[in-house]
Design a protein around this motif. Structure first.
Motif, PDB file in Angstrom:
ATOM      1  N   ASP A 174       0.808  -1.225   0.000  1.00  0.00           N
ATOM      2  CA  ASP A 174       0.000   0.000   0.000  1.00  0.00           C
ATOM      3  C   ASP A 174       0.841   1.275   0.000  1.00  0.00           C
ATOM      4  O   ASP A 174       0.296   2.368   0.109  1.00  0.00           O
ATOM      5  N   ASP A 175       2.155   1.146  -0.141  1.00  0.00           N
ATOM      6  CA  ASP A 175       3.010   2.338  -0.234  1.00  0.00           C
ATOM      7  C   ASP A 175       3.552   2.477  -1.648  1.00  0.00           C
ATOM      8  O   ASP A 175       4.716   2.821  -1.859  1.00  0.00           O
ATOM      9  N   GLY A 176       2.693   2.223  -2.628  1.00  0.00           N
ATOM     10  CA  GLY A 176       3.147   2.276  -4.002  1.00  0.00           C
ATOM     11  C   GLY A 176       2.195   3.004  -4.927  1.00  0.00           C
ATOM     12  O   GLY A 176       1.023   3.222  -4.609  1.00  0.00           O
ATOM     13  N   PHE A 177       2.732   3.376  -6.073  1.00  0.00           N
ATOM     14  CA  PHE A 177       1.958   3.975  -7.160  1.00  0.00           C
ATOM     15  C   PHE A 177       1.730   2.906  -8.210  1.00  0.00           C
ATOM     16  O   PHE A 177       2.657   2.187  -8.601  1.00  0.00           O
ATOM     17  N   VAL A 178       0.500   2.794  -8.676  1.00  0.00           N
ATOM     18  CA  VAL A 178       0.147   1.869  -9.745  1.00  0.00           C
ATOM     19  C   VAL A 178      -0.519   2.658 -10.864  1.00  0.00           C
ATOM     20  O   VAL A 178      -1.319   3.558 -10.603  1.00  0.00           O
ATOM     21  N   ASN A 179      -0.195   2.324 -12.079  1.00  0.00           N
ATOM     22  CA  ASN A 179      -0.791   2.958 -13.257  1.00  0.00           C
ATOM     23  C   ASN A 179      -1.729   1.938 -13.908  1.00  0.00           C
ATOM     24  O   ASN A 179      -1.280   1.104 -14.703  1.00  0.00           O
ATOM     25  N   PRO A 180      -3.025   1.967 -13.586  1.00  0.00           N
ATOM     26  CA  PRO A 180      -3.948   0.963 -14.133  1.00  0.00           C
ATOM     27  C   PRO A 180      -3.976   0.926 -15.655  1.00  0.00           C
ATOM     28  O   PRO A 180      -4.060  -0.154 -16.253  1.00  0.00           O
ATOM     29  N   LYS A 185      -2.443  -1.950 -20.716  1.00  0.00           N
ATOM     30  CA  LYS A 185      -1.650  -1.900 -21.940  1.00  0.00           C
ATOM     31  C   LYS A 185      -0.586  -2.988 -21.941  1.00  0.00           C
ATOM     32  O   LYS A 185      -0.343  -3.649 -22.971  1.00  0.00           O
ATOM     33  N   HIS A 186       0.032  -3.197 -20.785  1.00  0.00           N
ATOM     34  CA  HIS A 186       1.090  -4.198 -20.659  1.00  0.00           C
ATOM     35  C   HIS A 186       0.575  -5.598 -20.974  1.00  0.00           C
ATOM     36  O   HIS A 186       1.186  -6.331 -21.760  1.00  0.00           O
ATOM     37  N   VAL A 187      -0.537  -5.997 -20.364  1.00  0.00           N
ATOM     38  CA  VAL A 187      -1.026  -7.365 -20.585  1.00  0.00           C
ATOM     39  C   VAL A 187      -1.621  -7.532 -21.982  1.00  0.00           C
ATOM     40  O   VAL A 187      -1.618  -8.647 -22.531  1.00  0.00           O
ATOM     41  N   ARG A 188      -2.110  -6.439 -22.574  1.00  0.00           N
ATOM     42  CA  ARG A 188      -2.666  -6.531 -23.926  1.00  0.00           C
ATOM     43  C   ARG A 188      -1.575  -6.635 -24.988  1.00  0.00           C
ATOM     44  O   ARG A 188      -1.763  -7.274 -26.022  1.00  0.00           O
ATOM     45  N   GLU A 189      -0.430  -6.017 -24.719  1.00  0.00           N
ATOM     46  CA  GLU A 189       0.626  -5.950 -25.732  1.00  0.00           C
ATOM     47  C   GLU A 189       1.747  -6.964 -25.523  1.00  0.00           C
ATOM     48  O   GLU A 189       2.605  -7.122 -26.408  1.00  0.00           O
ATOM     49  N   THR A 190       1.753  -7.646 -24.372  1.00  0.00           N
ATOM     50  CA  THR A 190       2.798  -8.632 -24.086  1.00  0.00           C
ATOM     51  C   THR A 190       2.394  -9.990 -24.638  1.00  0.00           C
ATOM     52  O   THR A 190       1.301 -10.492 -24.333  1.00  0.00           O
ATOM     53  N   ALA A 191       3.260 -10.579 -25.425  1.00  0.00           N
ATOM     54  CA  ALA A 191       2.978 -11.908 -25.974  1.00  0.00           C
ATOM     55  C   ALA A 191       2.835 -12.929 -24.852  1.00  0.00           C
ATOM     56  O   ALA A 191       3.630 -12.946 -23.907  1.00  0.00           O
ATOM     57  N   ASP A 285      12.170  11.147 -10.289  1.00  0.00           N
ATOM     58  CA  ASP A 285      10.916  11.881 -10.100  1.00  0.00           C
ATOM     59  C   ASP A 285      10.552  12.698 -11.342  1.00  0.00           C
ATOM     60  O   ASP A 285      10.712  13.918 -11.379  1.00  0.00           O
ATOM     61  N   LYS A 286      10.057  12.005 -12.372  1.00  0.00           N
ATOM     62  CA  LYS A 286       9.620  12.650 -13.600  1.00  0.00           C
ATOM     63  C   LYS A 286       8.243  12.117 -13.965  1.00  0.00           C
ATOM     64  O   LYS A 286       8.043  10.901 -14.028  1.00  0.00           O
ATOM     65  N   ILE A 287       7.306  13.022 -14.201  1.00  0.00           N
ATOM     66  CA  ILE A 287       5.929  12.609 -14.417  1.00  0.00           C
ATOM     67  C   ILE A 287       5.787  11.719 -15.647  1.00  0.00           C
ATOM     68  O   ILE A 287       4.947  10.803 -15.670  1.00  0.00           O
ATOM     69  N   CYS A 288       6.615  11.937 -16.662  1.00  0.00           N
ATOM     70  CA  CYS A 288       6.524  11.103 -17.858  1.00  0.00           C
ATOM     71  C   CYS A 288       6.947   9.661 -17.575  1.00  0.00           C
ATOM     72  O   CYS A 288       6.460   8.727 -18.218  1.00  0.00           O
ATOM     73  N   LEU A 289       7.846   9.470 -16.614  1.00  0.00           N
ATOM     74  CA  LEU A 289       8.203   8.113 -16.208  1.00  0.00           C
ATOM     75  C   LEU A 289       7.047   7.461 -15.462  1.00  0.00           C
ATOM     76  O   LEU A 289       6.789   6.266 -15.621  1.00  0.00           O
ATOM     77  N   TYR A 290       6.341   8.227 -14.635  1.00  0.00           N
ATOM     78  CA  TYR A 290       5.172   7.699 -13.948  1.00  0.00           C
ATOM     79  C   TYR A 290       4.105   7.259 -14.940  1.00  0.00           C
ATOM     80  O   TYR A 290       3.402   6.268 -14.719  1.00  0.00           O
ATOM     81  N   LYS A 291       3.974   7.989 -16.035  1.00  0.00           N
ATOM     82  CA  LYS A 291       2.962   7.634 -17.033  1.00  0.00           C
ATOM     83  C   LYS A 291       3.263   6.305 -17.710  1.00  0.00           C
ATOM     84  O   LYS A 291       2.354   5.606 -18.167  1.00  0.00           O
ATOM     85  N   GLU A 292       4.537   5.932 -17.775  1.00  0.00           N
ATOM     86  CA  GLU A 292       4.924   4.671 -18.391  1.00  0.00           C
ATOM     87  C   GLU A 292       5.084   3.542 -17.375  1.00  0.00           C
ATOM     88  O   GLU A 292       5.059   2.362 -17.745  1.00  0.00           O
ATOM     89  N   ALA A 293       5.257   3.891 -16.107  1.00  0.00           N
ATOM     90  CA  ALA A 293       5.524   2.891 -15.074  1.00  0.00           C
ATOM     91  C   ALA A 293       4.316   1.998 -14.841  1.00  0.00           C
ATOM     92  O   ALA A 293       3.163   2.426 -14.959  1.00  0.00           O
ATOM     93  N   LEU A 294       4.585   0.746 -14.484  1.00  0.00           N
ATOM     94  CA  LEU A 294       3.535  -0.167 -14.060  1.00  0.00           C
ATOM     95  C   LEU A 294       3.331  -0.069 -12.552  1.00  0.00           C
ATOM     96  O   LEU A 294       2.205  -0.115 -12.064  1.00  0.00           O
ATOM     97  N   PHE A 295       4.450   0.074 -11.828  1.00  0.00           N
ATOM     98  CA  PHE A 295       4.405   0.131 -10.368  1.00  0.00           C
ATOM     99  C   PHE A 295       5.643   0.851  -9.874  1.00  0.00           C
ATOM    100  O   PHE A 295       6.744   0.639 -10.391  1.00  0.00           O
ATOM    101  N   VAL A 296       5.459   1.723  -8.874  1.00  0.00           N
ATOM    102  CA  VAL A 296       6.585   2.416  -8.225  1.00  0.00           C
ATOM    103  C   VAL A 296       6.446   2.196  -6.734  1.00  0.00           C
ATOM    104  O   VAL A 296       5.453   2.602  -6.122  1.00  0.00           O
ATOM    105  N   HIS A 297       7.426   1.557  -6.133  1.00  0.00           N
ATOM    106  CA  HIS A 297       7.364   1.191  -4.714  1.00  0.00           C
ATOM    107  C   HIS A 297       7.970   2.285  -3.836  1.00  0.00           C
ATOM    108  O   HIS A 297       8.863   3.011  -4.256  1.00  0.00           O
ATOM    109  N   GLY A 298       7.470   2.375  -2.604  1.00  0.00           N
ATOM    110  CA  GLY A 298       8.073   3.239  -1.609  1.00  0.00           C
ATOM    111  C   GLY A 298       7.791   4.705  -1.833  1.00  0.00           C
ATOM    112  O   GLY A 298       8.719   5.531  -1.771  1.00  0.00           O
TER     113      GLY A 298
END
Length: 316
Positions: A174-180, A185-191, A285-298
């Protein structure tokens, strides 16, 4: 309060009874990967961590219809390990990414995984919280570092009996950021996304003999662990729930939850996919990285709220 004692928390004004024990055929096992063989001796686990081996996964707050409400939609569960005292974290998550939302064909549904605290006030507040949001599973074992493995085992049991229809399950802290959106996108585009476990893979990490992650040589005499995913956050497909649950009924319960899940995956012959967009040790700490991230811990809750606001307003 001792772990073995009957928990006497009154939720919604009622003492909830224990459920009957379930048949478990736990035994010693030898597991082998491409490099090593790992011996898990049940008698040693029973000596050092008896409660982990015998606990019966008694729920005080259940969600039997959680998956049925998805109807014909593809269900993507956002399961989040949380402590009863972490009200502010859960509140921040509900204001940001841990909300029910449909993305493409997937219905994203949050579910907080919580055990008990000896603080009765906290437990009463958890009951009130669930009454409002209806997004909590609560077991009657006590929160502790080693008992996180019980959340792994008991959540697999719950999924097996209640939610095998889920297509994917994200599981994280519960101390993380998730980008739903990025998860979908990840599961749809990953073989072969529905055949593999996704996360930050730890490859044959060295066993620690001191401090927080200490494991004794008596319990585990080997120098290395098998591959496992960082417990901060990872994804597994719903089709693997039966195999993981079967392994959890057979293997000794290891006292480190991410390593334990790694053993379950090895026993079930499942494959990992390492992805650098699971930032388990923080991120620039760059917002564009957050937009691409799947999960950021801590990430602090104040930072999470700020990132989420920027996330909605800024373009990359």
């Amino acid at each position: 309060m001792a772990y073995q004692e009957k928990i006497k928390f009154r939720l919604f004004g009622h003492l909830l009874p224990k459920t009957p024990p379930h048949a478990v055929q736990r035994k010693s096992v030898n597991l082998t990967d491409d490099l090593y063989t790992y011996q898990l001796n049940l008698s040693r686990f029973q000596e050092e961590f008896p409660a982990l081996q015998s606990y019966n996964c008694t729920l005080l707050i259940d969600k039997e219809d959680f998956c049925h409400s998805a109807n014909m939609k593809a269900l993507f569960i956002l399961s989040i390990k949380s402590h009863p005292a972490s009200f502010s974290q859960r509140a921040a998550l509900r204001k940001t990414w841990a909300t029910e939302k449909e993305i493409s064909k997937y219905l994203m549904k949050p579910l907080f995984l919580i055990a008990t605290s000896p603080n009765q006030k906290q437990m009463n507040l958890v009951a009130d919280e669930d009454k409002e949001f209806k997004d909590i599973l609560l077991w009657d074992f006590m929160e502790s570092h080693h008992n996180l493995s019980l959340k792994e085992r008991c959540f697999l049991r719950w999924l097996f009996h209640n939610c095998q229809k889920a297509e994917f399950i994200f599981k994280g802290d519960d101390d993380g950021f998730v980008n739903p959106d990025a998860l979908v996108k990840h599961v749809r585009e990953t073989a072969n996304a529905s055949d593999i476990i996704h996360g930050a893979v730890q490859a044959h990490a060295i066993v620690m003999r001191t401090e927080k992650y200490r494991v004794s040589k008596t319990l585990y005499p080997h120098q290395y662990y098998p591959r496992f995913l960082s417990g901060g956050g990872f994804i597994f497909p719903g089709k693997h729930i039966p195999a993981l649950y079967a392994a959890s009924m057979r293997l000794p319960v290891f006292p480190l939850d991410d390593v334990y899940f790694g053993f379950l995956c090895l026993a079930a012959s499942l494959t990992f996919r390492n992805d650098q967009k699971f930032y388990v040790w923080g991120m620039e700490d760059k917002i564009c990285l957050y937009k691409e991230a799947l999960f950021v811990h801590g990430i602090s809750m104040d930072k999470l709220l700020q990132v989420w606001q920027d996330f909605q307003e800024k373009k990359c």
